[in-house]
Design a protein around this motif. Structure first.
Motif, PDB file in Angstrom:
ATOM      1  N   ALA A   1      27.293  41.254  51.308  1.00 26.09           N
ATOM      2  CA  ALA A   1      28.723  41.547  51.225  1.00 26.09           C
ATOM      3  C   ALA A   1      29.440  40.411  50.504  1.00 26.09           C
ATOM      4  O   ALA A   1      28.882  39.328  50.290  1.00 26.09           O
ATOM      5  CB  ALA A   1      29.308  41.716  52.636  1.00 26.09           C
ATOM      6  N   ASP A   2      30.678  40.672  50.150  1.00 23.64           N
ATOM      7  CA  ASP A   2      31.590  39.670  49.609  1.00 23.64           C
ATOM      8  C   ASP A   2      32.225  38.952  50.796  1.00 23.64           C
ATOM      9  O   ASP A   2      33.035  39.529  51.517  1.00 23.64           O
ATOM     10  CB  ASP A   2      32.643  40.386  48.757  1.00 23.64           C
ATOM     11  CG  ASP A   2      33.771  39.477  48.306  1.00 23.64           C
ATOM     12  OD1 ASP A   2      33.691  38.256  48.535  1.00 23.64           O
ATOM     13  OD2 ASP A   2      34.742  40.007  47.731  1.00 23.64           O
TER      14      ASP A   2
ATOM     15  N   PRO B   1      23.166  35.385  57.326  1.00 19.83           N
ATOM     16  CA  PRO B   1      23.653  34.980  56.009  1.00 19.83           C
ATOM     17  C   PRO B   1      24.500  36.104  55.415  1.00 19.83           C
ATOM     18  O   PRO B   1      24.125  37.281  55.468  1.00 19.83           O
ATOM     19  CB  PRO B   1      22.364  34.795  55.204  1.00 19.83           C
ATOM     20  CG  PRO B   1      21.386  35.745  55.836  1.00 19.83           C
ATOM     21  CD  PRO B   1      21.787  35.895  57.290  1.00 19.83           C
ATOM     22  N   ILE B   2      25.652  35.755  54.852  1.00 22.34           N
ATOM     23  CA  ILE B   2      26.507  36.724  54.169  1.00 22.34           C
ATOM     24  C   ILE B   2      26.494  36.339  52.695  1.00 22.34           C
ATOM     25  O   ILE B   2      27.023  35.305  52.301  1.00 22.34           O
ATOM     26  CB  ILE B   2      27.941  36.714  54.732  1.00 22.34           C
ATOM     27  CG1 ILE B   2      27.929  36.965  56.239  1.00 22.34           C
ATOM     28  CG2 ILE B   2      28.800  37.759  54.035  1.00 22.34           C
ATOM     29  CD1 ILE B   2      29.281  36.780  56.914  1.00 22.34           C
ATOM     30  N   GLU B   3      25.860  37.172  51.876  1.00 26.15           N
ATOM     31  CA  GLU B   3      25.579  36.823  50.484  1.00 26.15           C
ATOM     32  C   GLU B   3      25.813  38.051  49.603  1.00 26.15           C
ATOM     33  O   GLU B   3      25.397  39.155  49.954  1.00 26.15           O
ATOM     34  CB  GLU B   3      24.136  36.330  50.370  1.00 26.15           C
ATOM     35  CG  GLU B   3      23.578  36.194  48.975  1.00 26.15           C
ATOM     36  CD  GLU B   3      24.348  35.178  48.148  1.00 26.15           C
ATOM     37  OE1 GLU B   3      24.741  35.535  47.024  1.00 26.15           O
ATOM     38  OE2 GLU B   3      24.556  34.048  48.610  1.00 26.15           O
ATOM     39  N   ILE B   4      26.467  37.851  48.443  1.00 25.79           N
ATOM     40  CA  ILE B   4      26.807  38.963  47.567  1.00 25.79           C
ATOM     41  C   ILE B   4      25.618  39.416  46.709  1.00 25.79           C
ATOM     42  O   ILE B   4      25.561  40.558  46.270  1.00 25.79           O
ATOM     43  CB  ILE B   4      28.011  38.584  46.678  1.00 25.79           C
ATOM     44  CG1 ILE B   4      28.711  39.837  46.142  1.00 25.79           C
ATOM     45  CG2 ILE B   4      27.604  37.624  45.578  1.00 25.79           C
ATOM     46  CD1 ILE B   4      30.070  39.569  45.510  1.00 25.79           C
TER      47      ILE B   4
ATOM     48  N   ARG C   1      22.054  40.628  46.518  1.00 28.19           N
ATOM     49  CA  ARG C   1      21.048  41.204  47.419  1.00 28.19           C
ATOM     50  C   ARG C   1      19.677  40.572  47.206  1.00 28.19           C
ATOM     51  O   ARG C   1      18.928  40.330  48.167  1.00 28.19           O
ATOM     52  CB  ARG C   1      20.976  42.719  47.217  1.00 28.19           C
ATOM     53  CG  ARG C   1      20.219  43.467  48.308  1.00 28.19           C
ATOM     54  CD  ARG C   1      20.295  44.973  48.056  1.00 28.19           C
ATOM     55  NE  ARG C   1      19.840  45.747  49.199  1.00 28.19           N
ATOM     56  CZ  ARG C   1      18.577  46.070  49.446  1.00 28.19           C
ATOM     57  NH1 ARG C   1      17.636  45.642  48.614  1.00 28.19           N
ATOM     58  NH2 ARG C   1      18.256  46.780  50.506  1.00 28.19           N
ATOM     59  N   THR C   2      19.350  40.291  45.947  1.00 28.71           N
ATOM     60  CA  THR C   2      18.040  39.694  45.649  1.00 28.71           C
ATOM     61  C   THR C   2      17.912  38.321  46.295  1.00 28.71           C
ATOM     62  O   THR C   2      16.922  38.021  46.963  1.00 28.71           O
ATOM     63  CB  THR C   2      17.843  39.584  44.127  1.00 28.71           C
ATOM     64  OG1 THR C   2      17.931  40.890  43.540  1.00 28.71           O
ATOM     65  CG2 THR C   2      16.485  38.974  43.796  1.00 28.71           C
ATOM     66  N   ALA C   3      18.917  37.468  46.079  1.00 24.79           N
ATOM     67  CA  ALA C   3      18.878  36.125  46.671  1.00 24.79           C
ATOM     68  C   ALA C   3      18.856  36.203  48.189  1.00 24.79           C
ATOM     69  O   ALA C   3      18.148  35.448  48.857  1.00 24.79           O
ATOM     70  CB  ALA C   3      20.082  35.307  46.188  1.00 24.79           C
ATOM     71  N   LEU C   4      19.625  37.134  48.731  1.00 22.82           N
ATOM     72  CA  LEU C   4      19.706  37.287  50.190  1.00 22.82           C
ATOM     73  C   LEU C   4      18.347  37.640  50.784  1.00 22.82           C
ATOM     74  O   LEU C   4      17.878  36.991  51.735  1.00 22.82           O
ATOM     75  CB  LEU C   4      20.723  38.377  50.529  1.00 22.82           C
ATOM     76  CG  LEU C   4      20.894  38.737  52.003  1.00 22.82           C
ATOM     77  CD1 LEU C   4      21.502  37.576  52.774  1.00 22.82           C
ATOM     78  CD2 LEU C   4      21.752  39.991  52.155  1.00 22.82           C
TER      79      LEU C   4
ATOM     80  N   LEU D   1      19.178  44.545  57.632  1.00 16.90           N
ATOM     81  CA  LEU D   1      20.193  44.330  56.603  1.00 16.90           C
ATOM     82  C   LEU D   1      21.421  45.217  56.792  1.00 16.90           C
ATOM     83  O   LEU D   1      21.313  46.429  56.978  1.00 16.90           O
ATOM     84  CB  LEU D   1      19.597  44.604  55.219  1.00 16.90           C
ATOM     85  CG  LEU D   1      20.568  44.537  54.034  1.00 16.90           C
ATOM     86  CD1 LEU D   1      21.054  43.106  53.829  1.00 16.90           C
ATOM     87  CD2 LEU D   1      19.922  45.082  52.769  1.00 16.90           C
ATOM     88  N   THR D   2      22.598  44.582  56.723  1.00 18.85           N
ATOM     89  CA  THR D   2      23.861  45.304  56.611  1.00 18.85           C
ATOM     90  C   THR D   2      24.309  45.180  55.155  1.00 18.85           C
ATOM     91  O   THR D   2      24.578  44.079  54.677  1.00 18.85           O
ATOM     92  CB  THR D   2      24.935  44.692  57.535  1.00 18.85           C
ATOM     93  OG1 THR D   2      24.462  44.745  58.885  1.00 18.85           O
ATOM     94  CG2 THR D   2      26.245  45.444  57.416  1.00 18.85           C
ATOM     95  N   ASP D   3      24.366  46.308  54.433  1.00 18.89           N
ATOM     96  CA  ASP D   3      24.630  46.279  52.988  1.00 18.89           C
ATOM     97  C   ASP D   3      26.066  46.715  52.696  1.00 18.89           C
ATOM     98  O   ASP D   3      26.399  47.896  52.763  1.00 18.89           O
ATOM     99  CB  ASP D   3      23.642  47.188  52.260  1.00 18.89           C
ATOM    100  CG  ASP D   3      23.599  46.908  50.755  1.00 18.89           C
ATOM    101  OD1 ASP D   3      24.546  46.280  50.249  1.00 18.89           O
ATOM    102  OD2 ASP D   3      22.619  47.317  50.099  1.00 18.89           O
ATOM    103  N   LEU D   4      26.920  45.741  52.385  1.00 16.52           N
ATOM    104  CA  LEU D   4      28.333  45.998  52.085  1.00 16.52           C
ATOM    105  C   LEU D   4      28.711  45.437  50.713  1.00 16.52           C
ATOM    106  O   LEU D   4      29.871  45.104  50.464  1.00 16.52           O
ATOM    107  CB  LEU D   4      29.224  45.355  53.164  1.00 16.52           C
ATOM    108  CG  LEU D   4      28.977  45.791  54.612  1.00 16.52           C
ATOM    109  CD1 LEU D   4      29.774  44.916  55.567  1.00 16.52           C
ATOM    110  CD2 LEU D   4      29.333  47.258  54.795  1.00 16.52           C
ATOM    111  N   ARG D   5      27.727  45.316  49.813  1.00 13.21           N
ATOM    112  CA  ARG D   5      27.989  44.683  48.519  1.00 13.21           C
ATOM    113  C   ARG D   5      28.991  45.492  47.698  1.00 13.21           C
ATOM    114  O   ARG D   5      29.094  46.717  47.831  1.00 13.21           O
ATOM    115  CB  ARG D   5      26.687  44.520  47.738  1.00 13.21           C
ATOM    116  CG  ARG D   5      26.010  45.821  47.374  1.00 13.21           C
ATOM    117  CD  ARG D   5      24.643  45.600  46.768  1.00 13.21           C
ATOM    118  NE  ARG D   5      23.736  46.641  47.244  1.00 13.21           N
ATOM    119  CZ  ARG D   5      22.577  46.918  46.666  1.00 13.21           C
ATOM    120  NH1 ARG D   5      22.181  46.240  45.632  1.00 13.21           N
ATOM    121  NH2 ARG D   5      21.808  47.864  47.165  1.00 13.21           N
TER     122      ARG D   5
END
Length: 327
Positions: A144-145, A115-118, A120-123, A14-18
């Motif tokens: 991320a956004d 997948p790029i998803e804002i 985190r839970t859904a991702l 995971l790359t976390d950029l939320r």
């Protein structure tokens, strides 16, 4: 691969950029300072918002998801031939991953999935499930956004091309200028040899469109109001959820659904040190959903340096998938 292994692999990659609370606060204040007032629709998708959106997709009035799923299933051989083998799939706003499963299953030997998803839970939920179903596809999730530039993880196996996947008519949530900027960003992500598969909701009977955004069960209304609940929880605003109601209408002139939260009375909302006065009946605009014709979509793509090379519609011409490549 079992669920525990798939989840561990997904978390490791995971790359976390939320967005952080300060980002959300700044966006909310900026939107409420405008006239007319707005809030960014990208903040609909916390865990509860993602759950409610999945419920929306199962409402009888909401034709979009079931139509697109059926279209993907029926045209997947043609899509796979157009996309080619050994692609790195990059999905903007992946949600639950139901459509992704059809895509990955139908493509020829895809090497990686980002997948790029804002949310985190859904991702993580979708990547865990997809990791079990597709153990040979490298999962490289990014929280991320996607409306802002995101560095793309490098796949262990070199792909033949990048395929950007943007289903669900989400492009229609952006006005023309922002849609062109997003398509331009996709063009950079896919590179000169890449392509993008995009879902578009097609212009049709306004009554059918309006019903999809005003389901009788009230799920869409709950989804819209959840945006205010999220802001209250995450940035300390004090929106009164009982003081606003959901309102979605189709603008024939602009060919789009316009969704707002209407203030039921004169009231004041506080965010940090800022106070915003709402008049009774004042609209807080939260989302648009643009509908397209072939001509309007092709013109939009051209402004981003892209051209439509392939197109597929469902049998009623309610919904379409378009493959784009650099012009």
């Amino acid at each position: 691969m079992n669920a525990a292994t798939a989840r561990a692999r997904a978390h490791a990659a995971l790359t976390d950029l939320r967005p952080q609370p300060d980002d959300i606060t700044a966006d909310a204040i900026a939107g409420l300072s405008r006239s007319p007032r707005t809030l960014p629709s990208k903040y609909f998708y916390d865990a509860e918002g993602s759950r409610l959106f999945e419920a929306i997709t199962r409402q009888p009035e909401y034709y979009l998801t079931r139509t697109e799923l059926a279209l993907l299933e029926s045209t997947m051989p043609s899509i796979a031939q157009a996309a080619g083998p050994r692609v790195h799939v990059v999905e903007f706003g992946s949600g639950s991953g139901r459509k992704t499963e059809l895509l990955l299953d139908g493509l020829e030997a895809p090497v990686a999935y980002t997948p790029i998803e804002i949310s985190r839970t859904a991702l993580m939920d979708s990547v865990t499930r997809l990791g079990q179903s597709f153990p040979d596809v490298e999962m490289l999730p990014v929280c991320a956004d996607f409306t802002r530039p995101v560095p793309l993880p490098t796949a262990a196996q070199r792909p033949q091309r990048t395929l950007v996947f943007f289903p669900g008519s989400t492009l229609g949530n952006f006005d023309d200028l922002d849609a062109v900027q997003l398509l331009t960003s996709m063009r950079g992500t896919m590179g000169e040899g890449g392509c993008a598969l995009i879902g578009i909701d097609l212009d049709k009977d306004p009554a059918v469109i309006e019903a999809a955004y005003n389901d009788l069960a009230g799920v869409t209304a709950a989804f819209t109001l959840n945006l205010l609940a999220r802001l209250n929880r995450e940035i300390g605003s004090d929106f009164d959820l009982d003081g606003f109601h959901h309102h979605a209408v189709y603008s024939r002139e602009r060919m789009r659904i316009e969704t707002a939260l209407i203030s039921d009375r004169a009231q004041t909302v506080t965010i940090g040190a800022r106070r915003f006065a709402f008049a009774a009946g004042e609209a807080l605009h939260v989302e648009i959903s643009q509908k397209y014709t072939d001509a309007s979509f092709a013109a939009l793509a051209a402004r981003a340096g892209l051209r439509v090379t392939h197109g597929w519609n469902d049998r009623t011409d309610a919904f379409g998938l378009r493959l784009l490549q650099p012009a």
